[in-house]
Each structure stands twice: as C-alpha cells, then as structure tokens.
Scaffold this motif. Structure first.
Motif, PDB file in Angstrom:
ATOM      1  N   CYS A  73      38.719  63.708  31.780  1.00 67.60           N
ATOM      2  CA  CYS A  73      39.197  62.674  32.705  1.00 67.60           C
ATOM      3  C   CYS A  73      40.657  62.311  32.434  1.00 67.60           C
ATOM      4  CB  CYS A  73      38.296  61.445  32.565  1.00 67.60           C
ATOM      5  SG  CYS A  73      38.855  60.061  33.562  1.00 67.60           S
ATOM      6  N   PHE A  74      41.438  62.235  33.502  1.00 72.52           N
ATOM      7  CA  PHE A  74      42.846  61.830  33.448  1.00 72.52           C
ATOM      8  C   PHE A  74      42.860  60.301  33.534  1.00 72.52           C
ATOM      9  CE2 PHE A  74      46.878  60.937  35.729  1.00 72.52           C
ATOM     10  CZ  PHE A  74      47.777  61.633  34.956  1.00 72.52           C
ATOM     11  N   GLY A  75      42.943  59.640  32.393  1.00 70.89           N
ATOM     12  CA  GLY A  75      42.911  58.180  32.375  1.00 70.89           C
ATOM     13  C   GLY A  75      42.016  57.683  31.264  1.00 70.89           C
ATOM     14  N   VAL A  76      42.119  56.389  30.975  1.00 66.38           N
ATOM     15  CA  VAL A  76      41.339  55.824  29.867  1.00 66.38           C
ATOM     16  C   VAL A  76      40.104  55.063  30.345  1.00 66.38           C
ATOM     17  CG1 VAL A  76      42.610  53.627  29.651  1.00 66.38           C
ATOM     18  CG2 VAL A  76      41.589  54.659  27.641  1.00 66.38           C
ATOM     19  N   GLY A  77      40.177  54.477  31.532  1.00 69.32           N
ATOM     20  CA  GLY A  77      39.035  53.707  32.051  1.00 69.32           C
ATOM     21  C   GLY A  77      37.956  54.664  32.544  1.00 69.32           C
ATOM     22  N   VAL A  78      36.731  54.481  32.081  1.00 68.99           N
ATOM     23  CA  VAL A  78      35.666  55.414  32.472  1.00 68.99           C
ATOM     24  C   VAL A  78      34.632  54.730  33.376  1.00 68.99           C
ATOM     25  CG1 VAL A  78      35.947  57.018  30.545  1.00 68.99           C
ATOM     26  CG2 VAL A  78      34.470  55.019  30.264  1.00 68.99           C
ATOM     27  N   ALA A 234      43.869  45.503  34.569  1.00 68.35           N
ATOM     28  CA  ALA A 234      42.636  46.170  34.111  1.00 68.35           C
ATOM     29  C   ALA A 234      41.999  46.945  35.259  1.00 68.35           C
ATOM     30  CB  ALA A 234      41.684  45.131  33.537  1.00 68.35           C
ATOM     31  N   ARG A 235      41.107  46.302  35.970  1.00 66.41           N
ATOM     32  CA  ARG A 235      40.475  46.866  37.158  1.00 66.41           C
ATOM     33  C   ARG A 235      40.317  45.742  38.180  1.00 66.41           C
ATOM     34  NH1 ARG A 235      41.780  51.127  35.752  1.00 66.41           N
ATOM     35  NH2 ARG A 235      40.532  52.923  35.183  1.00 66.41           N
ATOM     36  N   GLY A 236      40.406  46.097  39.468  1.00 63.08           N
ATOM     37  CA  GLY A 236      40.244  45.103  40.526  1.00 63.08           C
ATOM     38  C   GLY A 236      38.911  44.385  40.426  1.00 63.08           C
ATOM     39  N   PRO A 281      51.067  49.096  43.264  1.00 59.89           N
ATOM     40  CA  PRO A 281      50.052  50.081  43.677  1.00 59.89           C
ATOM     41  C   PRO A 281      49.452  50.855  42.497  1.00 59.89           C
ATOM     42  CG  PRO A 281      52.240  50.980  44.074  1.00 59.89           C
ATOM     43  CD  PRO A 281      52.446  49.604  43.473  1.00 59.89           C
ATOM     44  N   HIS A 282      48.825  50.150  41.565  1.00 65.86           N
ATOM     45  CA  HIS A 282      48.140  50.755  40.406  1.00 65.86           C
ATOM     46  C   HIS A 282      49.068  51.760  39.708  1.00 65.86           C
ATOM     47  CE1 HIS A 282      43.897  51.819  38.715  1.00 65.86           C
ATOM     48  NE2 HIS A 282      44.836  52.046  37.806  1.00 65.86           N
ATOM     49  N   ILE A 283      50.201  51.245  39.227  1.00 72.15           N
ATOM     50  CA  ILE A 283      51.213  52.134  38.623  1.00 72.15           C
ATOM     51  C   ILE A 283      51.428  51.868  37.136  1.00 72.15           C
ATOM     52  CG2 ILE A 283      52.556  52.628  40.708  1.00 72.15           C
ATOM     53  CD1 ILE A 283      54.530  50.370  39.582  1.00 72.15           C
ATOM     54  N   ALA A 284      50.532  51.092  36.508  1.00 73.07           N
ATOM     55  CA  ALA A 284      50.823  50.665  35.138  1.00 73.07           C
ATOM     56  C   ALA A 284      51.114  51.836  34.188  1.00 73.07           C
ATOM     57  CB  ALA A 284      49.695  49.796  34.602  1.00 73.07           C
ATOM     58  N   SER A 285      50.431  52.955  34.361  1.00 74.37           N
ATOM     59  CA  SER A 285      50.676  54.098  33.451  1.00 74.37           C
ATOM     60  C   SER A 285      51.623  55.126  34.066  1.00 74.37           C
ATOM     61  CB  SER A 285      49.348  54.784  33.097  1.00 74.37           C
ATOM     62  OG  SER A 285      48.840  55.473  34.231  1.00 74.37           O
ATOM     63  N   ALA A 286      52.179  54.798  35.237  1.00 67.35           N
ATOM     64  CA  ALA A 286      52.839  55.831  36.044  1.00 67.35           C
ATOM     65  C   ALA A 286      54.310  56.057  35.702  1.00 67.35           C
ATOM     66  CB  ALA A 286      52.682  55.512  37.530  1.00 67.35           C
TER      67      ALA A 286
HETATM   68  C1  8YV Z   1      45.666  55.653  36.169  1.00 69.32           C
HETATM   69  C2  8YV Z   1      44.115  54.133  34.822  1.00 69.32           C
HETATM   70  O1  8YV Z   1      45.783  54.944  37.331  1.00 69.32           O
HETATM   71  O2  8YV Z   1      43.881  55.204  32.753  1.00 69.32           O
HETATM   72  C3  8YV Z   1      43.372  54.459  33.583  1.00 69.32           C
HETATM   73  O3  8YV Z   1      42.250  53.961  33.420  1.00 69.32           O
HETATM   74  O4  8YV Z   1      43.663  53.368  35.609  1.00 69.32           O
HETATM   75  C4  8YV Z   1      45.469  54.706  35.052  1.00 69.32           C
HETATM   76  O5  8YV Z   1      46.041  55.229  33.928  1.00 69.32           O
HETATM   77  C5  8YV Z   1      44.754  56.771  36.361  1.00 69.32           C
HETATM   78  O6  8YV Z   1      44.450  57.449  35.212  1.00 69.32           O
HETATM   79  C6  8YV Z   1      45.331  57.726  37.388  1.00 69.32           C
HETATM   80  O7  8YV Z   1      44.340  58.546  37.806  1.00 69.32           O
END
Ligand code: 8YV
Ligand code: NAP
Length: 316
Positions: A73-78, A234-236, A281-286
């Motif tokens: 998974c690309f991201g940390v939130g599962v 975090a998450r909406g 627009p959900h860019i925190a890691s972007a």
């Molecule tokens: C990204 C995120 O939006 O890592 C997460 O949980 O929400 C963000 O880093 C996400 O990984 C992009 O797909």
C-alpha cells in the motif's frame, strides 16, 4: 525470469507505476470494463496487489484472489484496507510508515499558521484589490501562534513529529490518545473534551476507521470554543463534518484547517463559502521527495517479500 502477475488498484504515482511495470506483469483493475466481473474471472491469476491508502482493497476483492500472497500500500493509513480479511489468509500488508512524518507534520503546522493568521483570506484580500481600495491596516487581526496551547489528538509517529515542530514555536503541548505514551515529555489528557477546552489549536492525527469515527463531535467542538481552531490531517471520518459545519457557521469555534474530508474529493458547498476555514485537497504527504520515497517503499516491500518472504514495513 518471468514477471510475477500483479494487480494495481487505483491510480498511483507515475514513477511508481513505471517501477512496478519494470518488475511485475501489471494489470490495472481500472482498465477492465467491469472491474467486479473481471476480478471474479481473473482474480486467481494475481499473486500481488499494489494499491494506495486512498483506494485500499476490499474483503470481496481479496476473496476474489485465491492465490494472493502480498498487498503493498502507498500510504500509512490502512483504514481502506480490509485488514481482517488479509489477516485471515495470512496475507501481509506493506505500507509506508515514518517516511511521510515530516511532510504531514509540516502541513499541520502550515494549517495552524494559515487559520490563525488567515493567510489564504489575506491573499484573496490583496488579489481582489480590497487592500488597495481600503488602505493600510484594513485587514482584520489574526491570532498569535507562538506560545499558544496545542492539543494533539493521536500522539503516534506523526503526532510526535508535529509536537517537536511546535516546540520551535514555544507552544504549550498536551495530547490525547487511548493510552499515554510512556516516553512522551508532554502531558497526557485522558478526556478529549477537556483537551479541547484547554487548547487554542486542536490537531487531529489519529488513525481512521470505525474506532475513531466522529471522535470530533458537537461536544468536542463546543469544548474547543469560539476562539480556538480545529486542524484535521488524519481522515475525514474522524470529524463529524456536519457538526463541524454547524459550529463554523454559528461561530462556536474560531475556524478550521482541513486536509481531509468525509467524501473526498467532494467538499460540502457550505464549507467552500466560509472564510474561517482553510481547505486542502489531501496533500499533507504530497511533496516530490516524500511521495518518491513512499513509492520506493511500495516496491521494496513487494521485492523483499518475493525474494525473502518478508516486508520492510508490515502493517498490523
Ligand atoms: C496519501 C495518506 O494521501 O498515507 C496516508 O495515509 O493519506 C497520504 O499519504 C496517500 O497515501 C496517497 O495515496
Ligand atoms: P500511528 O503512529 O499509528 O498513530 C496513530 C495514533 O492514533 C496513536 O497515537 C493512537 O494512540 C491514536 N489513536 C488510535 N485510535 C484512537 C482513538 N480511538 N482515540 C484517540 N486516539 C487514537 O499513525 P501515524 O503514522 O501517526 O498516522 C496517523 C494517521 O494519519 C494515519 O492512520 C492516516 O490516517 C493519517 N495520515 C494522513 C495523511 C494525509 O495525507 N492527510 C498522511 C499520512 C497519514 P492509541 O493507540 O494510544 O489510541
């Protein structure tokens, strides 16, 4: 050696898609005319999945892939990954912890400064010509960030990184989570409403999913009060968005900085019309640096699994 068949769910960073194609025989689920019909017919062909935190993978999709061995998974939130379905089949789930701490923490601090000093509104003020029309010192006063009280909801990897940055602003820091963090030098507040009552800025950085759904509700928002601000990176789902909109309209809280929303990418019209919110627009890691490092980890997790049967970072 023949490339292993991998299913890609959702769009990924172009550099990641390219890296995956170099190593694996990638099929994009979205290219199928009907993804459900396709997966039911061809699911048995795939041994790996690459997906993102935003799109995830459902229990039904996992069930349709009887030979699936690993999910990366690309991201940390599962919260969008059907973790119990994966666990039941002993399918390890790779993710990208720590790599994005800096950028998500930077974004939280940016939102604190933006809501307190109203920088996006001030930018609109200059561009619209109102400054030229109304003259010097005509823009409303902001609130001071340095030395203010910061309440952090969720003192995990990212929460701690936010706290460390806030020290540079001489902020007074307290946090709430289900458990105190043994080595944390900041005061633990077991009651979330009490933390909100104390804080000038309440930053939400817990995990998503059912366990934190609408943690930020009317009670917490009323405790926060009209001179304080909510930040959500975090998450909406962690914030009751309708309760937040009511609190903002009625000015029961000072304002909000939001990177995440309940129904992304759709943001309620009422929020768009408010000046006391900053919307991202959900860019925190972007950033290029962080997203490329996350992409590297997605590939490394897959490669290591197929080479040695283990992952660099496995979600539990
Ligand atoms: C990204 C995120 O939006 O890592 C997460 O949980 O929400 C963000 O880093 C996400 O990984 C992009 O797909
Ligand atoms: P982490 O290290 O696992 O930290 C999660 C924190 O949430 C822990 O402190 C945990 O503490 C707390 N928590 C969990 N359930 C809770 C509850 N019911 N009430 C209060 N606190 C609770 O995770 P992380 O790496 O810091 O990431 C946190 C989250 O940020 C991710 O899961 C993801 O959803 C989000 N995120 C967003 C972006 C973005 O682009 N906006 C980017 C990356 C991550 P306890 O277990 O003690 O409760």
């Amino acid at each position: 050696m023949e490339k292993r068949p991998l299913l890609q769910i959702g769009n990924l960073l172009p550099a990641l898609e390219e890296g995956l194609r170099e190593r694996y025989a990638v099929t994009r689920l979205e290219n199928a005319a009907d993804p459900v019909v396709f997966l039911n017919a061809h699911g048995g062909e795939f041994v790996g999945v690459a997906t993102s935190a935003l799109v995830g993978i459902s229990a039904e999709q996992i069930a349709a892939m009887p030979n699936l061995q690993v999910i990366s998974c690309f991201g940390v939130g599962v919260d969008k990954i059907a973790m119990s379905a994966a666990r039941a089949r002993n399918i390890p789930v790779g993710y990208t912890p720590d790599i994005l701490n800096d950028c998500v923490a930077d974004t939280a601090i940016a939102l604190i400064l933006d809501v307190a000093r109203a920088t996006p509104e001030a930018d609109r003020y200059v561009r619209s010509g109102l400054w030229a029309e109304r003259g010097p010192n005509s823009f409303h006063l902001g609130r001071k960030v340095s030395g203010a009280r910061l309440g952090i909801v969720g003192l995990g990897r990212i929460g701690r990184t936010i706290a460390r940055r806030a020290l540079g602003f001489d902020m007074d820091i307290r946090y709430h989570a289900r458990h105190p963090v043994p080595d944390a030098p900041w005061d633990y507040e077991p009651s979330l409403p009490d933390l909100a009552r104390w804080a000038d800025f309440l930053v939400v950085i817990t995990a998503g999913g059912p366990g934190t759904r609408h943690l930020i509700n009317d009670e917490v928002l009323d405790a926060l009060g009209p001179r304080s601000f909510l930040i959500n990176v975090a998450r909406g789902s962690v914030v009751d968005e309708q309760a937040l909109i009511r609190a903002l309209i009625e000015k029961r809280i000072g304002g909000a900085g939001l990177d995440v929303f309940e129904n992304e990418p759709f943001v309620p019209e009422t929020l768009l019309a408010l000046d006391n919110v900053v919307l991202l627009p959900h860019i925190a890691s972007a950033t290029e640096e962080t997203r490329l490092a996350m992409a590297r980890r997605v590939i490394d997790n897959l490669d290591l699994f197929f080479a040695e049967g283990r992952l660099l970072s496995e979600a539990s």
